[in-house]
Scaffold this motif. Structure first.
Motif, PDB file in Angstrom:
ATOM      1  N   ALA A 250      10.787  24.912  26.999  1.00 18.33           N
ATOM      2  CA  ALA A 250      10.128  23.787  26.233  1.00 18.33           C
ATOM      3  C   ALA A 250      10.592  22.657  26.070  1.00 18.33           C
ATOM      4  O   ALA A 250      10.682  21.860  24.995  1.00 18.33           O
ATOM      5  N   SER A 251      11.972  22.332  26.828  1.00 15.38           N
ATOM      6  CA  SER A 251      12.675  21.188  26.712  1.00 15.38           C
ATOM      7  C   SER A 251      11.849  20.017  26.799  1.00 15.38           C
ATOM      8  O   SER A 251      11.985  18.877  26.252  1.00 15.38           O
ATOM      9  N   PHE A 252      10.840  19.879  27.535  1.00 16.52           N
ATOM     10  CA  PHE A 252       9.966  18.626  27.934  1.00 16.52           C
ATOM     11  C   PHE A 252       9.182  18.454  26.426  1.00 16.52           C
ATOM     12  O   PHE A 252       9.234  17.207  26.035  1.00 16.52           O
ATOM     13  N   GLY A 253       8.700  19.473  25.939  1.00 16.41           N
ATOM     14  CA  GLY A 253       7.972  19.346  24.486  1.00 16.41           C
ATOM     15  C   GLY A 253       9.241  18.665  23.613  1.00 16.41           C
ATOM     16  O   GLY A 253       8.863  18.032  22.575  1.00 16.41           O
ATOM     17  N   GLY A 254      10.242  19.406  23.569  1.00 17.37           N
ATOM     18  CA  GLY A 254      11.302  19.337  22.536  1.00 17.37           C
ATOM     19  C   GLY A 254      11.854  17.703  22.718  1.00 17.37           C
ATOM     20  O   GLY A 254      12.046  17.179  21.345  1.00 17.37           O
ATOM     21  N   TYR A 255      12.062  17.313  23.683  1.00 16.27           N
ATOM     22  CA  TYR A 255      12.449  15.855  23.985  1.00 16.27           C
ATOM     23  C   TYR A 255      11.109  14.776  23.553  1.00 16.27           C
ATOM     24  O   TYR A 255      11.492  13.750  23.274  1.00 16.27           O
ATOM     25  N   LEU A 256      10.277  15.454  23.850  1.00 15.82           N
ATOM     26  CA  LEU A 256       8.999  14.308  23.574  1.00 15.82           C
ATOM     27  C   LEU A 256       8.726  14.193  22.076  1.00 15.82           C
ATOM     28  O   LEU A 256       8.244  12.923  21.633  1.00 15.82           O
ATOM     29  N   LEU A 257       9.396  15.074  21.433  1.00 19.44           N
ATOM     30  CA  LEU A 257       9.128  14.711  19.875  1.00 19.44           C
ATOM     31  C   LEU A 257       9.850  13.637  19.331  1.00 19.44           C
ATOM     32  O   LEU A 257       9.354  12.920  18.477  1.00 19.44           O
ATOM     33  N   ASP A 258      10.938  12.929  20.199  1.00 11.98           N
ATOM     34  CA  ASP A 258      11.460  11.912  20.015  1.00 11.98           C
ATOM     35  C   ASP A 258      10.793  10.585  20.169  1.00 11.98           C
ATOM     36  O   ASP A 258      10.937   9.308  19.517  1.00 11.98           O
ATOM     37  N   LYS A 259       9.552  10.944  21.036  1.00 11.99           N
ATOM     38  CA  LYS A 259       8.669   9.679  21.323  1.00 11.99           C
ATOM     39  C   LYS A 259       7.354   9.973  20.567  1.00 11.99           C
ATOM     40  O   LYS A 259       6.301   9.348  20.602  1.00 11.99           O
ATOM     41  N   ASN A 260       7.439  10.567  19.237  1.00 11.44           N
ATOM     42  CA  ASN A 260       6.154  11.093  18.446  1.00 11.44           C
ATOM     43  C   ASN A 260       5.042  11.459  19.140  1.00 11.44           C
ATOM     44  O   ASN A 260       3.897  11.329  18.972  1.00 11.44           O
ATOM     45  N   VAL A 261       5.415  12.432  19.977  1.00 12.55           N
ATOM     46  CA  VAL A 261       4.452  13.044  20.781  1.00 12.55           C
ATOM     47  C   VAL A 261       4.624  14.637  20.409  1.00 12.55           C
ATOM     48  O   VAL A 261       5.657  15.190  20.302  1.00 12.55           O
ATOM     49  N   ILE A 262       3.615  15.303  19.957  1.00 13.35           N
ATOM     50  CA  ILE A 262       3.399  16.577  19.547  1.00 13.35           C
ATOM     51  C   ILE A 262       2.831  17.481  20.957  1.00 13.35           C
ATOM     52  O   ILE A 262       1.615  17.171  21.413  1.00 13.35           O
ATOM     53  N   THR A 263       3.684  18.347  21.439  1.00 14.56           N
ATOM     54  CA  THR A 263       3.110  19.138  22.679  1.00 14.56           C
ATOM     55  C   THR A 263       2.919  20.584  22.306  1.00 14.56           C
ATOM     56  O   THR A 263       4.122  21.269  21.616  1.00 14.56           O
ATOM     57  N   MET A 264       1.967  21.220  23.058  1.00 16.11           N
ATOM     58  CA  MET A 264       1.711  22.494  22.806  1.00 16.11           C
ATOM     59  C   MET A 264       2.372  23.098  24.060  1.00 16.11           C
ATOM     60  O   MET A 264       1.737  22.863  25.006  1.00 16.11           O
ATOM     61  N   SER A 265       3.423  23.787  24.041  1.00 14.58           N
ATOM     62  CA  SER A 265       4.096  24.303  24.977  1.00 14.58           C
ATOM     63  C   SER A 265       3.687  25.784  25.305  1.00 14.58           C
ATOM     64  O   SER A 265       3.704  26.587  24.243  1.00 14.58           O
ATOM     65  N   PHE A 266       3.415  26.244  26.512  1.00 18.23           N
ATOM     66  CA  PHE A 266       2.836  27.633  26.649  1.00 18.23           C
ATOM     67  C   PHE A 266       3.370  28.299  28.064  1.00 18.23           C
ATOM     68  O   PHE A 266       3.312  27.492  28.730  1.00 18.23           O
ATOM     69  N   ALA A 267       3.699  29.584  27.943  1.00 21.88           N
ATOM     70  CA  ALA A 267       3.893  30.341  29.163  1.00 21.88           C
ATOM     71  C   ALA A 267       3.682  31.748  28.871  1.00 21.88           C
ATOM     72  O   ALA A 267       3.390  32.121  27.658  1.00 21.88           O
ATOM     73  N   PRO A 268       3.586  32.583  29.681  1.00 26.81           N
ATOM     74  CA  PRO A 268       3.291  34.128  29.549  1.00 26.81           C
ATOM     75  C   PRO A 268       4.429  34.764  29.265  1.00 26.81           C
ATOM     76  O   PRO A 268       5.480  34.359  29.492  1.00 26.81           O
TER      77      PRO A 268
END
Length: 605
Positions: A227-245
């Motif tokens: 979830a590094s993609f979602g983690g770094y998007l937090l700096d952009k004021n983006v909230i990401t639902m990261s999911f995987a099995p």
């Protein structure tokens, strides 16, 4: 059983000796089940003088709870349960070492083994056991208080998630590195050869209309890794639902949540994702190992369902930029399916490392559907207009574009942060609904400011991962927006469906049935919040089972905050006290229970 034996005697249909033999076998089995240790995570806990009723009972149950409480603090005017004869809960420990990370609905190996097919990831889907979790999970050896945010984005304690497999498996891609007592996350990934921050900027440059954190606020990252993609998007004021099995990429979602990054366990298999229609602004897949063209394109139809009209699908994978036969076959299939879905390619590019990216856009008008030469895939018939994705099969059709109650196509939400406080597009247009929504927002803003932050015994500096178990319009999450926390907004399946409104406001969430276990690892949330939830649960499931699930999800030193009637609070207080949690009651409305490190012995403590 006593009634059956009594009938044997009265009716004299069976020999006396045979009846005694049956009685002896039943008593022996009963005694054995209570003397055995609980290495099986669904073994029974003991409740003296009563046994917990079966899971998912069809009618309300009388809940017998311990009434004598010794470790409860409360305001002077708080009425605690009377000191009558106590009913003691004899908690058991799930002793098998694998139970440290046990997820009941994903680790049901009996059900998984019985599956007739695994071709479509059926073994990664939910298979809840008939019997709820009836023991407490042990802590990992050497468990520590998590590294606080924002440091946790880049490093976590190894002892809290002691899984080395991914470190070795992805060592050349810089997903995660072990460094002394820590697991360190350098911000690398399979497609992030120059770092995830560079990759995020690459997407923005490829399509400036994305406007991270303004136009694009709510993102879904499919097959997210750590979830590094979602983690770094937090700096952009983006909230990401990261999911995987939960698969051979050992504990990737557990790593993400330990880092303080929003994530959940899920898979695109045979069932719909537990998200609403038209909810996400952008969906992202970077080598996410989903066969989008499978089953005639059903996985893509599912993305179309949950993607907002005008929303984007950013796909970075080898078929985008490689010319070998296999990749080209996949690419050609994607061209055919996306064209039939009326998606259009709005950007395609390669970065300096050679990674390719294509960005599709979902239509904002139904005219393309009407102009297609073939009605394939057809538009779905959704007569009542309600979302129904809980345990629902994937569609073989396209979800129609959303319209309001006047038949007008819904608009894109306002830019962030204006969308937080403006009328959500999916909210009904009548004045009553609007008045109810804005009053709810005002109420939660005042309640969180005056009570949750100032009056309740919560150390908010230790809180990062928050779950609202009955989110409503996400007023609780909205009131916390200025704190360094994120909120998983859960809409229970037996309450009015508000999840589209929640995502319109710029938050993430999902559906869930709290009579079942949640799809997350143990010890992944710092604070669980419940506002008038239990009245919906008591008619269908055992309140004690819900408490065990809360104990499973919550981190040691984490908080449970229950806003409810005193009748409910008086039932919950002794349960969490029996778990050796500190319990505080406030204003006859709020219960704050803080989990400790206590775990029972293998039999009873």
């Amino acid at each position: 059983m006593a009634i059956v034996v009594e009938d044997f005697f009265k009716e004299r249909k069976y020999p006396f000796i045979f009846t005694l033999l049956i009685l002896f076998i039943c008593v022996a089995f009963f005694l054995f089940s209570f003397s055995n240790t609980t290495s099986n995570p669904v073994a029974f806990y003991s409740v003296i003088q009563h046994q917990a009723p079966p899971h998912h009972a069809s009618k309300p149950k009388e809940q017998e709870l311990p009434l004598k409480v010794t470790n409860v603090t409360a305001d002077e005017d708080q009425g605690l349960p009377p000191e009558e004869d106590a009913v003691t809960i004899d908690w058991k420990l799930c002793e098998d070492p694998q139970n440290v990370d046990f997820i009941p609905c994903l680790d049901n190996f009996v059900a998984i083994k019985a599956l007739k097919s695994r071709r479509h990831m059926e073994h990664r889907e939910r298979h809840c056991p008939e019997t709820s979790l009836h023991c407490l999970l042990p802590l990992p050896k050497g468990y520590k208080a998590p590294v606080p945010w924002p440091k946790s984005r880049d490093k976590i304690w190894y002892d809290n998630v002691p899984h080395p497999k991914l470190v070795e498996y992805k060592k050349d891609q810089h997903w995660v590195v072990k460094s002394g007592e820590y697991l360190v996350f350098p911000g690398g990934g399979t497609q992030f050869k120059d770092g995830v921050d560079h990759y995020i900027e690459f997407i923005q440059k490829t399509l400036p209309a994305i406007k991270w954190g303004k136009h694009t606020r709510v993102v879904l990252d499919v097959g997210c890794g750590v979830a590094s993609f979602g983690g770094y998007l937090l700096d952009k004021n983006v909230i990401t639902m990261s999911f995987a099995p939960k698969d051979e990429h050992e504990a990737q979602i557990q790593f993400a949540l330990e880092r303080g990054i929003p994530a959940t366990l899920s898979v695109i298999g045979t069932q719909k994702l537990t998200f609403p229609d038209n909810g996400f602004d952008l969906i992202h897949c970077a080598r996410c190992r989903v066969h989008w063209d499978a089953d005639g394109g059903k996985p893509l139809y599912e993305l179309n369902r949950i993607l907002r009209p005008g929303g984007f699908f950013a796909w970075s994978a080898t078929p985008v930029y490689r010319d070998d036969e296999r990749d080209q076959k996949v690419w050609n299939a994607m061209v055919d399916i996306t064209k039939a879905m009326c998606w259009k390619v709005v950007a395609k590019a390669h970065d300096s490392s050679g990674i390719g990216l294509v960005i599709y856009q979902k239509p904002t008008s139904s005219s393309c559907y009407e102009k297609r030469k073939e009605n394939n895939p057809p538009l779905c018939e959704n007569g009542d207009g309600k979302n129904s994705s809980w345990y629902a099969r994937l569609n073989n059709c396209l979800t129609p574009l959303p319209v309001d109650d006047k038949g007008k196509l819904q608009s894109w939400p306002k830019s962030w942060p204006q969308r937080l406080t403006s009328k959500p597009p999916s909210l009904p247009t009548d004045s009553v609904s609007k008045d109810k929504f804005f009053k709810d927002s005002k109420r939660w803003s005042e309640l969180v400011s005056d009570v949750y932050v100032k009056a309740l015994p919560i150390n908010w500096s230790s809180v990062r991962n928050v779950m609202d178990m009955n989110a409503g319009y996400a007023g609780f999450a909205a009131a916390l927006v200025d704190l360094p926390v994120w909120v998983m907004n859960v809409v229970p399946i037996d309450v009015p469906d508000t999840l589209s409104i929640i995502m319109d406001r710029g938050f993430i969430g999902m559906y869930h049935d709290w009579c079942e276990s949640f799809s997350t690892y143990p010890r992944t949330y710092d604070l669980l919040h419940s506002s008038f939830l239990f009245k919906y649960l008591e008619p269908r499931c055992d309140i004690l089972d819900v408490a065990v699930e809360i104990d499973r999800i919550l981190r040691p030193n984490g908080y449970l905050v229950v806003h409810d009637s005193m009748e409910i609070l008086n039932k919950l207080t002794p349960i969490f006290s029996s778990l050796h949690w500190s319990v505080t009651l406030h204003q006859d409305q709020f219960l704050v229970a803080r989990k400790g490190l206590w775990r029972p012995t293998s039999s009873s403590d």
